[in-house]
Design a protein around this motif. Sequence first.
Motif, PDB file in Angstrom:
ATOM      1  N   ASN A   1       0.830  -1.200   0.000  1.00 21.17           N
ATOM      2  CA  ASN A   1       0.000   0.000   0.000  1.00 21.17           C
ATOM      3  C   ASN A   1       0.863   1.249   0.000  1.00 21.17           C
ATOM      4  O   ASN A   1       1.876   1.302   0.690  1.00 21.17           O
ATOM      5  N   ILE A   2       0.414   2.243  -0.767  1.00 19.73           N
ATOM      6  CA  ILE A   2       1.051   3.558  -0.755  1.00 19.73           C
ATOM      7  C   ILE A   2      -0.033   4.560  -0.393  1.00 19.73           C
ATOM      8  O   ILE A   2      -1.092   4.590  -1.017  1.00 19.73           O
ATOM      9  N   SER A   3       0.241   5.380   0.593  1.00 22.93           N
ATOM     10  CA  SER A   3      -0.693   6.417   1.005  1.00 22.93           C
ATOM     11  C   SER A   3      -0.186   7.748   0.476  1.00 22.93           C
ATOM     12  O   SER A   3       0.993   8.063   0.609  1.00 22.93           O
ATOM     13  N   ILE A   4      -1.088   8.539  -0.127  1.00 20.31           N
ATOM     14  CA  ILE A   4      -0.690   9.805  -0.741  1.00 20.31           C
ATOM     15  C   ILE A   4      -1.602  10.918  -0.247  1.00 20.31           C
ATOM     16  O   ILE A   4      -2.670  11.146  -0.803  1.00 20.31           O
ATOM     17  N   PRO A   5      -1.217  11.605   0.824  1.00 21.26           N
ATOM     18  CA  PRO A   5      -1.955  12.804   1.224  1.00 21.26           C
ATOM     19  C   PRO A   5      -1.392  14.014   0.473  1.00 21.26           C
ATOM     20  O   PRO A   5      -0.210  14.044   0.140  1.00 21.26           O
ATOM     21  N   SER A   6      -2.227  14.991   0.211  1.00 23.16           N
ATOM     22  CA  SER A   6      -1.791  16.173  -0.523  1.00 23.16           C
ATOM     23  C   SER A   6      -2.506  17.405   0.012  1.00 23.16           C
ATOM     24  O   SER A   6      -3.588  17.304   0.590  1.00 23.16           O
ATOM     25  N   GLU A   7      -1.892  18.550  -0.201  1.00 24.59           N
ATOM     26  CA  GLU A   7      -2.544  19.806   0.162  1.00 24.59           C
ATOM     27  C   GLU A   7      -3.662  20.134  -0.824  1.00 24.59           C
ATOM     28  O   GLU A   7      -4.529  20.949  -0.531  1.00 24.59           O
TER      29      GLU A   7
END
Length: 86
Positions: free
Chosen positions: A22-28
Amino acid sequence: AGSNEISLNSSLQIGPNPFKNNISIPSEEKILAVKLLDQSGREIASEINGNDNKISLKTSDTLSNGVYFLYVETESGISTQKVVKQ
């Protein structure tokens, strides 16, 4: 590179890197889509997002260890990040 390809690396906190499945990608910014490509440019996994600033990408348990490229499309452009599968 297209005119909409910009560096968003400062606003992306991709993790974990190296990753297992799994890769988690939070962004502004709102994330529109992500794609995981192998070194030859073949699409391995992708996810279309709704109205969220965070997206999770799950890869197959059989995905080989190695270097991959993560394309993250937001409202302001596309970012490419190198990620490592362990």
